[in-house]
Design an enzyme around this catalytic site. Structure first.
Site, PDB file in Angstrom:
ATOM      1  N   GLY A   1      26.294   3.254 -21.356  1.00 49.44           N
ATOM      2  CA  GLY A   1      27.262   2.158 -21.272  1.00 49.44           C
ATOM      3  C   GLY A   1      27.484   1.752 -19.811  1.00 49.44           C
ATOM      4  O   GLY A   1      26.559   1.813 -18.988  1.00 49.44           O
TER       5      GLY A   1
ATOM      6  N   GLU B   1      -1.303  -0.356 -10.258  1.00 48.03           N
ATOM      7  CA  GLU B   1      -2.595   0.141 -10.775  1.00 48.03           C
ATOM      8  C   GLU B   1      -3.048  -0.647 -12.013  1.00 48.03           C
ATOM      9  O   GLU B   1      -3.681  -0.099 -12.927  1.00 48.03           O
ATOM     10  CB  GLU B   1      -2.542   1.660 -11.007  1.00 48.03           C
ATOM     11  CG  GLU B   1      -2.236   2.363  -9.700  1.00 48.03           C
ATOM     12  CD  GLU B   1      -2.769   3.765  -9.559  1.00 48.03           C
ATOM     13  OE1 GLU B   1      -3.665   4.150 -10.316  1.00 48.03           O
ATOM     14  OE2 GLU B   1      -2.302   4.455  -8.640  1.00 48.03           O
TER      15      GLU B   1
ATOM     16  N   ILE C   1       0.832  -1.210   0.000  1.00 48.22           N
ATOM     17  CA  ILE C   1       0.000   0.000   0.000  1.00 48.22           C
ATOM     18  C   ILE C   1       0.869   1.265   0.000  1.00 48.22           C
ATOM     19  O   ILE C   1       1.538   1.577   0.993  1.00 48.22           O
ATOM     20  CB  ILE C   1      -0.994  -0.004   1.187  1.00 48.22           C
ATOM     21  CG1 ILE C   1      -1.821  -1.296   1.185  1.00 48.22           C
ATOM     22  CG2 ILE C   1      -1.878   1.243   1.152  1.00 48.22           C
ATOM     23  CD1 ILE C   1      -2.562  -1.602  -0.126  1.00 48.22           C
TER      24      ILE C   1
END
Ligand code: CAA
Length: 377
Positions: free
Chosen positions: A338, A362, A156
C-alpha cells in the site's frame, strides 16, 4: 531435464547465498545512496570465483558452469541487484575472450578477468544504436600496428570501474552487421576517457557511464579474432548474458515476494492481518508460481549451455519471461505494501525501481521476441 542440483551446484548456491546475505544485503540501501559498491566487496567476489564462473579452471575460472552461475547470480541479486549486474557484466566480458581470443589474449586478459583480479565491461551500445547494434557509427581505422578509434559508447555498465572492456566498433567499408569488429580495450589507453555518469532510476549503486574515444590507439594484437566478426562476438556473448539477466530477475523477484509476505503477515487492517485476505493470497500465489516458472526457464537455458547445445532461443525465452515476471511480482509486492511501499524507507521501493531495467538491457523484451520468433519459425 533434471531439476535436482548436484552437490557442487548446491554448494556454490549456498556459498553465494551466505556471501550475499552476510556481506551485501545490509549495505545495499547505503550503496544505492553512495552510488557505489566498495572495491573491497568487488575484490572479494572475484576471490570467491564469482567473476569467471563459466570459464574453465585452465584459465583461472571457477569452471562451475552456467547452471551454477544462474544459481549464484539469483542469490546475489536477491540481496543487491546492483552488485548482481556488476557480476553478470564481468562474466559476460570473459566470454568473448574465451571464444574468440588467441592464446596471448587469454593469458593476458582472460586469466585475470576470470580469476577476479580484473573487472570487465562490455561496450556495444551507442546513443543511436541500442536494439540495432548494426547501426553503430564508432569506428576503428587501421594505422600501423594500431587501430585508431573515434566515437562513443553509451550506458556502459562497469564502464568507469572496469580494467578491461570488450569494445565492438565499426571497421572497414561494410555498412552492415558484417562491418563490426571486437577489441580488448585496457583502462588508461590514451584517447579513451569516461564521459557522463548516468543518473538512473534504479541499480543506482552500479556504475553506468559513457565511454569517449578520440584518436584512441588500440594495439592490433588486441583485435578479437578477425575483422568483421564483431556482431557475432556480441551476439554470442549476449546469449550467455541473457541467462544472467533472467537469473538476476528471478533473484529480485524472490526478494520482492519475501518482502510482500513479511509485510502482509504484520500489517493489520479490518481487525486481522492482511495475509488472511484472499486478494493478497492470490497475488502471493501468482508470484510464487511465476518465479518457479522463470527459474525453470533460466535453468533450462543454462543446462543446454553446459551441455554444449544451442541455447539462443531458450536464453531469450528465459530473459523475456523472467524480466517481465519480475516486474509483475514487484508491482504486486508494492501493491501489498500500500502507501508504505511508495516510501523510500521500505525496501520494496528500491526493488521496484531496480527491477525495471531487466526488461530493457541486454536486449529489450521486444528484441527477445524477435529472437524467439525467428528461432521458432
Ligand atoms: N549467435 C551467433 N550468431 C548470431 C546470433 C547468435 N545468437 N544471432 C545472430 N547471429 C548472426 C546471424 O547468423 C547473422 O550472421 P550472417 O551475417 O553470417 O548471416 C548475423 O549475426 C546477423 O544476424 P541478424 O540478421 O539476426 O541480425 P539483426 O540485425 O536482424 O539483429 C537482433 C538481430 C536480435 C535484433 C540483434 O541486433 C540484437 O540482439 N539486438 C539487441 C542488442 C542488445 O541486446 N543490446 C544490449 C546491449 S549490452 C547490455 O545491455 C549490457 C549491459 O550493460 C547490462
Amino acid at each position: 531435464m533434471s531439476f535436482e542440483l548436484s552437490s557442487e551446484q548446491e554448494m556454490i548456491r549456498l556459498m553465494a547465498h551466505d556471501f550475499a546475505r552476510n556481506e551485501l544485503e545490509t549495505y545495499a540501501h547505503k550503496w544505492e545512496q553512495d552510488e557505489n559498491i566498495p572495491r573491497e566487496v568487488i575484490k572479494k567476489m572475484g576471490e570467491l570465483g564469482l567473476f569467471g564462473m563459466m570459464i574453465p579452471p585452465e584459465y583461472d575460472g571457477a569452471g562451475a558452469g552456467a547452471v551454477s552461475y544462474s544459481l549464484a547470480l539469483q542469490e546475489i541479486a536477491y540481496s543487491c541487484a546492483s552488485t548482481a549486474v556488476t557480476m553478470s557484466v564481468t562474466n559476460l566480458s570473459c566470454e568473448p575472450v574465451l571464444k574468440f581470443g588467441d592464446d596471448e589474449q587469454k593469458e593476458k586478459y582472460l586469466r585475470p578477468l576470470a580469476g577476479g583480479g580484473l573487472l570487465g565491461a562490455f561496450a556495444i551500445t551507442e546513443a543511436d544504436a541500442g536494439s540495432d547494434p548494426g547501426g553503430m557509427t564508432s569506428r576503428a581505422e587501421e594505422a600501423g600496428d594500431c587501430y585508431v578509434v573515434n566515437g562513443s559508447k553509451s550506458f556502459i555498465t562497469n564502464g568507469d570501474w572496469a580494467d578491461v572492456i570488450i569494445l565492438i566498433v565499426r571497421t572497414g567499408q561494410d555498412k552492415t552487421n558484417r562491418g563490426l569488429s571486437g577489441f580488448i580495450l585496457e583502462k588508461g589507453t590514451p584517447g579513451f576517457t569516461i564521459g557522463r555518469k548516468e543518473d538512473k532510476m534504479g541499480l543506482r549503486a552500479s556504475n553506468t557511464v559513457e565511454l569517449l574515444f578520440e584518436d584512441c590507439r588500440i594495439p592490433k594484437k588486441n583485435l578479437l579474432g578477425k575483422e568483421g566478426i564483431g556482431f557475432k562476438i556480441a551476439m554470442v556473448a549476449l546469449d550467455s548474458g541473457r541467462i544472467g539477466i533472467a537469473s538476476q530477475s528471478v533473484g529480485i523477484a524472490r526478494a520482492c515476494l519475501d518482502e510482500a509476505i513479511q509485510y502482509a503477515k504484520n500489517r493489520r487492517q479490518f481487525g486481522r492481518s492482511i495475509d488472511s485476505f484472499q486478494a493478497i493470497q492470490w497475488m502471493i500465489a501468482d508470484s510464487a508460481t511465476e518465479i518457479e516458472a522463470a527459474h525453470g526457464l533460466a535453468i533450462k537455458a543454462a543446462s543446454l549451455k553446459d551441455k554444449g547445445l544451442p541455447f539462443t532461443k531458450e536464453a531469450s525465452m528465459a530473459k523475456l519471461f523472467a524480466s517481465e515476471m519480475a516486474n509483475r511480482v514487484a508491482y504486486r509486492a508494492l501493491q501489498i505494501h500500500g502507501g508504505y511501499g511508495y516510501m523510500k524507507e521500505y525496501k520494496i521501493e528500491r526493488l521496484y525501481r531496480d527491477v525495471r531495467v531487466t526488461a530493457i538491457y541486454e536486449g529489450t523484451s521486444e528484441v527477445q521476441r524477435i529472437v524467439i520468433a525467428r528461432q521458432t519459425m
